[in-house]
Design an enzyme around this catalytic site. Structure first.
Site, PDB file in Angstrom:
ATOM      1  N   LYS A 100      47.978  49.106  50.792  1.00 12.02           N
ATOM      2  CA  LYS A 100      47.302  48.164  49.899  1.00 12.02           C
ATOM      3  C   LYS A 100      48.062  46.845  49.847  1.00 12.02           C
ATOM      4  O   LYS A 100      49.299  46.835  49.815  1.00 12.02           O
ATOM      5  CB  LYS A 100      47.211  48.789  48.504  1.00 12.02           C
TER       6      LYS A 100
ATOM      7  N   SER B 264      41.560  49.686  41.744  1.00 10.56           N
ATOM      8  CA  SER B 264      41.781  48.493  42.541  1.00 10.56           C
ATOM      9  C   SER B 264      42.222  48.795  43.974  1.00 10.56           C
ATOM     10  O   SER B 264      42.363  47.880  44.789  1.00 10.56           O
ATOM     11  CB  SER B 264      42.825  47.610  41.862  1.00 10.56           C
TER      12      SER B 264
ATOM     13  N   SER C  38      43.675  53.293  39.408  1.00 13.09           N
ATOM     14  CA  SER C  38      43.346  52.542  40.617  1.00 13.09           C
ATOM     15  C   SER C  38      43.517  53.295  41.922  1.00 13.09           C
ATOM     16  O   SER C  38      43.113  52.799  42.978  1.00 13.09           O
ATOM     17  CB  SER C  38      44.168  51.248  40.671  1.00 13.09           C
TER      18      SER C  38
END
Length: 488
Positions: free
Chosen positions: A80, A156, A180
């Site tokens: 990420k 996220s 997330s």
């Protein structure tokens, strides 16, 4: 090659050892999947095919001469874009980051992955500074769900979950400040694990303090354990990191759950589930009971802590944006600015009051675990909704935690929490089952998830492909099928 993109990391390691597959072939399969699908899904902010193939060739040489570094060696991996990566920019979904860098160091998780021989393919999308439960940003646009590109993958860590579900990399490292990792796992039919706080070292420290966690997003629970073995080791840059241990998170993972005591809460006393979510989760709980666990539907353990969570979250957003002036902030997501404005109004006393709520939650859950080994809930009350929206309804778009009621409490208590797929709705969308354990009982949570996984037999990449095919047939009127719910 497309079949290789659906293999788990554990399966790849076995295939590498038998010389049936090479790391170069697996990496090419992941890169082919990116070429085929990422223009539609927008899961990546950076792909470095040359570096990935070079690392894969080095891994292949190690597997050939018997010097491989363990089961992560040669596994196609994504990260990420909130985690620092040496030589690659970390842009965090914002125009406020300077792509020119310099970018001299890895985060602890990325450093451990390199040491283990993992093949780093690229970096995945995040909302700006990872602030919300879906994935879109001013800088990189909207990320979409492999099951249906009209829908969000959640967030996220939505880019990571979309990449894994689409075979664009075998596993990924995400971050989880309120769900997330688990939210996008639920929306994309993947496995997402938020371990006990400080199992995975963090650097630089996040603005959200104790809420911030890192965690694996994978194709299987076994893979989550194997990835946690790699990234769950201390780093000197994190003063709060837990000490190293010789124990593997995969130790005992196949031992089953016979005799375990499970408390089942359909809604934690304050949620409201879509009927099909409620039904599929209830079926999954029946599977756990069928595996020998003692399951009891329980009364609420605590009241909804959303106000305290929002206080902590908004204060963290305000701190994130504090270094920037008016001209910079004019380029930021307007909804993020609203959160920062709320956060700037949080007093020290109000913040400490919210921290006291966390302490009270932790105590209540510690007492709960004196009677129950695990808590089981839905991961989310709903399935994926339209991409580009901040929530399933306009009202819920203003406070993203309002539609993730079962995930954020366990950031506040810093307990291990796992999301595993538990079937599909009639419209073909995945639903997640959440398993929560006492602090430092990560292995037990993974063991329970693995028992459920083995009984139900879910393959995220294959399932997502079937889901896409089903929707295509429905769109053309070629089938009257109603989709598939729980597998058994």
């Amino acid at each position: 090659m497309s079949d290789l993109a659906g293999l788990t990391a554990a399966e790849l390691a076995e295939a590498y050892a038998r010389r049936d597959v090479s790391p170069v072939e697996a990496t090419r399969a992941a890169l082919d999947a990116i070429d085929e699908r990422d223009a539609e899904l927008n899961a990546f902010v950076l792909v470095d095919a040359d570096a990935a193939l070079k690392a894969a060739a080095e891994s292949e040489a190690r597997w050939t001469d018997g010097t491989q570094r363990g089961p992560a060696d040669g596994v196609p991996t994504t990260v990420k874009d909130l985690e620092r990566t040496r030589g690659w920019p970390t842009l965090r979904g914002t125009w406020l980051a300077d792509e020119a860098g310099p970018w001299p160091e890895d985060s602890p998780s990325v450093a451990r992955l390199r040491e283990a021989g993992a093949v780093l393919i690229g970096k995945t999308t995040t909302p700006e500074f990872g602030w919300k439960g879906v994935t879109d940003s001013p800088r990189f646009g909207i990320t979409r769900n492999p099951w249906d590109p009209a829908l969000t993958p959640g967030g996220s860590s939505g880019g990571s979950s979309a990449a894994v579900a689409a075979g664009m990399g075998t596993w990924s490292v995400g971050t989880d400040g309120g769900g997330s990792v688990r939210v996008p796992a639920s929306f994309t039919g993947t496995v997402g694990f938020k371990p006990t706080g400080d199992v995975i070292s963090s650097y630089p420290p996040g603005s959200n303090g104790l809420l911030s966690h890192r965690g694996p997003i994978t194709l299987s629970v076994l893979d989550a354990a194997l990835l946690l073995d790699v990234i769950g080791r201390p780093d000197h840059r994190d003063w709060a990191a837990l000490p190293a241990t010789d124990r593997s998170f995969a130790d005992g993972i196949e031992a089953g759950i016979e005799g375990l005591s499970i408390g089942y809460s359909p809604d934690l006393g304050y949620g409201a589930n879509h009927p099909e979510v409620a039904s599929l989760v209830a079926e999954a709980v029946g599977v756990l009971a069928g595996l020998g666990a003692h399951v009891t539907e329980i009364e609420p353990v605590f009241d909804d802590p959303v106000r305290a969570f929002q206080t902590l979250w908004c204060a963290g957003v305000a701190r994130t944006l504090k270094p920037y002036g008016p001209d910079d902030l004019a380029r930021v997501d307007p909804a993020l600015l609203e959160y920062a404005e709320r956060g700037r109004g949080v007093s020290a006393v109000t913040y400490l009051d919210a921290m006291a709520v966390c302490a009270d939650l932790g105590l209540k859950m510690a007492r709960f675990h004196e009677s129950y080994d695990l808590l089981v809930t839905p991961t989310l009350p709903s399935v994926a909704f339209a991409a580009g929206r901040n929530g399933p309804t306009p009202e819920q778009s203003h406070v993203w935690a309002s539609w993730t009621p079962y995930t954020y409490p366990f950031n506040m208590t810093r307990q291990p929490a796992l999301s595993v797929p538990c079937g599909r709705t009639r419209s073909g969308l995945p639903v997640g089952l959440q398993l929560v354990g006492a602090r430092h009982q990560d292995g037990l949570v993974l063991r329970a998830g693995r028992a459920y996984e083995r009984q139900t037999g879910w393959s995220p990449v294959a399932e997502a492909a079937q889901g896409r095919a089903l929707r295509a047939m429905r769109a053309t009127g070629a089938t009257g099928a109603t989709g598939r719910g729980q597998q058994s």
